[in-house]
Design an enzyme around this catalytic site. Structure first.
Site, mmCIF file in Angstrom:
data_model
loop_
_atom_site.group_PDB
_atom_site.id
_atom_site.type_symbol
_atom_site.label_atom_id
_atom_site.label_comp_id
_atom_site.label_asym_id
_atom_site.label_seq_id
_atom_site.Cartn_x
_atom_site.Cartn_y
_atom_site.Cartn_z
ATOM 1 N N ASP A 45 97.708 14.017 119.547
ATOM 2 C CA ASP A 45 97.915 14.375 120.951
ATOM 3 C C ASP A 45 96.641 14.083 121.743
ATOM 4 O OD1 ASP A 45 98.503 15.569 123.392
ATOM 5 O OD2 ASP A 45 99.535 17.256 122.489
ATOM 6 N N ASP A 46 96.718 13.155 122.679
ATOM 7 C CA ASP A 46 95.581 12.766 123.528
ATOM 8 C C ASP A 46 94.471 12.054 122.757
ATOM 9 O OD1 ASP A 46 96.966 14.016 125.543
ATOM 10 O OD2 ASP A 46 95.440 15.498 126.008
ATOM 11 N N CYS A 85 102.529 13.391 127.961
ATOM 12 C CA CYS A 85 103.085 13.886 126.716
ATOM 13 C C CYS A 85 104.604 13.876 126.571
ATOM 14 C CB CYS A 85 102.558 15.301 126.502
ATOM 15 S SG CYS A 85 103.074 16.035 124.962
ATOM 16 N N ARG A 89 106.871 11.451 124.016
ATOM 17 C CA ARG A 89 107.522 11.968 122.810
ATOM 18 C C ARG A 89 109.027 11.721 122.840
ATOM 19 N NH1 ARG A 89 103.768 15.636 120.279
ATOM 20 N NH2 ARG A 89 101.817 15.293 121.405
ATOM 21 N N LYS A 142 103.837 20.019 117.330
ATOM 22 C CA LYS A 142 104.202 20.205 118.735
ATOM 23 C C LYS A 142 105.485 19.456 119.100
ATOM 24 C CE LYS A 142 102.328 18.829 123.242
ATOM 25 N NZ LYS A 142 101.126 18.336 123.927
ATOM 26 N N HIS A 144 107.391 19.923 122.629
ATOM 27 C CA HIS A 144 107.187 19.625 124.052
ATOM 28 C C HIS A 144 108.336 18.857 124.695
ATOM 29 C CE1 HIS A 144 103.799 19.239 127.257
ATOM 30 N NE2 HIS A 144 104.847 19.943 127.661
ATOM 31 N N SER A 167 102.416 22.267 124.979
ATOM 32 C CA SER A 167 100.991 22.020 124.752
ATOM 33 C C SER A 167 100.233 23.317 124.478
ATOM 34 C CB SER A 167 100.370 21.318 125.965
ATOM 35 O OG SER A 167 100.889 20.018 126.111
ATOM 36 N N HIS A 276 94.338 17.401 121.908
ATOM 37 C CA HIS A 276 94.585 17.990 123.221
ATOM 38 C C HIS A 276 93.739 19.261 123.334
ATOM 39 C CE1 HIS A 276 96.678 19.945 126.526
ATOM 40 N NE2 HIS A 276 97.459 18.893 126.707
ATOM 41 N N ASP A 328 100.055 9.981 121.296
ATOM 42 C CA ASP A 328 101.096 10.068 122.326
ATOM 43 C C ASP A 328 100.667 9.470 123.656
ATOM 44 O OD1 ASP A 328 99.295 12.082 123.046
ATOM 45 O OD2 ASP A 328 100.862 13.471 123.699
ATOM 46 N N ASN A 329 99.366 9.358 123.888
ATOM 47 C CA ASN A 329 98.846 8.718 125.109
ATOM 48 C C ASN A 329 97.337 8.621 124.956
ATOM 49 O OD1 ASN A 329 99.906 11.774 126.391
ATOM 50 N ND2 ASN A 329 97.700 11.364 126.257
ATOM 51 N N LYS A 349 94.375 8.980 129.910
ATOM 52 C CA LYS A 349 95.623 9.718 130.059
ATOM 53 C C LYS A 349 96.051 9.842 131.526
ATOM 54 C CE LYS A 349 97.430 14.413 129.194
ATOM 55 N NZ LYS A 349 97.160 15.701 128.515
#
Length: 511
Positions: A45-46, A85, A89, A142, A144, A167, A276, A328-329, A349
């Site tokens: 994540d991130d 996010c 996903r 996660k 989300h 998140s 994240h 994810d990004n 991001k």
């Protein structure tokens, strides 16, 4: 961070017990050539493009991910379908662009707590598709894509889940929620809004578990032995979640899932809660990285990758399992040193610059993978189509994905030649081959540049300019014309669903 949330709000309209496997590993390996392959998706994540050692970071130590890259494939031009996010996903799980599924927002970028909607029932996830092929499916991490029970992953193809519904920095304690912040904006109370956001940056900088009330949830899908009807066993494991143990517990659950799979093929989806922010890591990894707390978090994720791959080896299924690690990004640059890096890429991001949507990607499949560094286009959108094809399922539902199996297994050219860059439901940029065309450029979370529509569009040659520094539109007018026509035709072919994330605004307007 005040500026981050303020930017989000200011864009709102003014209202406006299981037996373990007893099959000998050698027997499993013998049947690997004919058995359906297993799939493992490890999703950070991130995580920024430049946060792994194999992608150029000089200080973070990621030996397990790097070993995957050395013995498998490292993709240099791999993209997500969204720079934030929830839409990213959703695209991974459906093989469909967010504008097609409605999993996006024009005003609200992601799903927030107490969401009444969530993942659309009409969409078929990769887990649902593979379960129809006899696969066991598990998600540990996660989600989300909606926190209401009807939107949980066990209602959308997964047999079991342990993880956060959104998140790890959502559901603040002692702070206004997204609806209250939006109400202040709608009423034009900007000074009160700014005061309400004051102080959050300090909490990110020195995070404590008590600052957030995010729950750790578990859910299992069962079938009634008499009727075959679905039943769900749902539980709040703890609230607030003990975030220092999240990576470790997700990993333990994933390893247990592999051990319990027996002869059944499986899909394992492990979407980590981090890096994240807020950043948390277990005691074993605290203050161990040269790259500080952010490095600690990355190195614990790398440890997790090693644990999962070791479990595959011990279960005797490694040679029949495709493993992919990606993000994810891009990195959340407003977090400074604790927001990751995009390496040579521009921005991060939230943006449609390369740093926002190009992510590190590593594939491994011992004995099957064509070992190489791949510098052709690929996307998380393609995982749906690729895995469906390899499993013998119909991949046609993943209409925006391409089958990458020939590239993975044989080294053939990638079937993906184009990549759209959508933000808030609008096509900001488009890539074809080495060329990328920007129709709109805009920073994110209060960072420049300000939003600007370009006519003519800006053109960048990414192999020679991955940082998107040099606009060469004037020198290649014919490329601009060709890509502009191609992008317009592409956008016209993609039906645009209503933005699901914005639905909560209607409730606010009615109050």
């Amino acid at each position: 961070m005040n500026r981050v949330l303020l930017t989000l709000v200011l864009t709102l309209p003014v209202m406006s017990c299981v037996v373990r496997d007893t099959v000998e590993p050698a027997s499993q390996e013998k049947n690997a050539a004919t058995a359906p392959p297993n799939f493992v998706v490890l999703f950070a994540d991130d995580l920024g493009y430049g946060d792994l050692q194999s992608f150029g970071h000089p200080y973070t130590r990621t030996p397990h991910i790097d070993a995957m890259a050395a013995a498998g494939q490292r993709w240099t031009d791999f993209y997500v379908a969204s720079p934030v996010c929830s839409p990213s996903r959703g695209a991974l799980l459906t093989g469909r662009l967010p504008v097609r599924t409605g999993l996006y927002g024009e005003r609200i970028g992601v799903y927030f707590p107490r969401e009444e909607g969530g993942f659309p029932a009409a969409e078929t996830t990769l887990a649902e598709l593979l379960r129809q092929q006899g696969y066991r499916t598990g998600i540990f991490g996660k989600w989300h894509l909606g926190d209401a029970p009807h939107a949980w992953p066990t209602r959308h193809g997964f047999d079991e889940w342990l993880g956060l519904p959104y998140s790890n920095d959502m559901d603040w304690v002692g702070e206004l929620d997204i609806d209250a912040l939006a109400a202040l904006r709608a009423e034009g109370k900007i000074e009160q809004l700014q005061a309400a956001l004051a102080g959050r940056a300090a909490k990110y900088a020195k995070p404590e578990q008590a600052f957030w009330n995010v729950p750790l949830l578990s859910s299992r899908r069962l079938l009634d032995p008499d009727t075959g009807a679905e039943q769900f066993v749902d539980q709040t494991v703890e609230r607030p979640a003990e975030q220092t143990t999240l990576t470790k517990r997700y990993t333990q659950a994933a390893v247990s899932f592999i051990q319990r799979a027996q002869d059944q093929p499986f899909l394992l989806y492990l979407p980590y809660a981090m890096p994240h922010t807020p950043l948390f890591r277990s005691a074993e990894f605290a203050d161990t990285s040269l790259a500080g707390r952010y490095g600690d978090v990355i190195e614990e994720i790398d440890w997790s990758v090693g644990q999962v791959r070791q479990a595959l080896e011990e279960a005797g299924v490694s040679d029949n399992t495709l493993v992919v690690f990606t993000s994810d990004n891009g990195p959340w640059l407003t977090m400074g040193a604790e927001g990751g890096v995009a390496g040579p890429l521009r921005h991060g991001k939230g943006t449609t610059f390369e740093g926002g949507m190009r992510v590190p990607a590593v594939f491994a499949w011992p004995g099957r993978m064509h070992v190489a560094t791949i510098s052709e286009l690929g996307s998380t959108l393609d995982l749906y189509t690729t895995m469906a094809t390899l499993a013998g399922a119909d991949p046609s539902l993943g209409v925006d994905g391409y089958d990458l199996s020939a590239t993975l297994l044989e080294g053939a050219p990638s079937t993906r030649q184009e990549m759209p860059f959508y933000r808030s439901g609008q096509l900001y940029a488009f890539r074809q081959g080495p060329w990328k065309l920007h129709f709109i450029t805009e920073g994110a979370y209060g960072q420049p540049p300000v939003r600007e529509a370009h006519n003519p569009a800006e053109l960048y040659h990414l192999p020679s300019d991955p940082g998107e520094k040099f606009n060469v539109a004037a020198q290649h007018e014919h490329v601009v014309r060709r890509l502009t026509a191609t992008a317009r035709a592409y956008a016209e072919r993609v039906p645009k669903a209503a933005p699901l994330f914005d639905r909560r605004l209607a409730k606010l307007a009615a109050q």
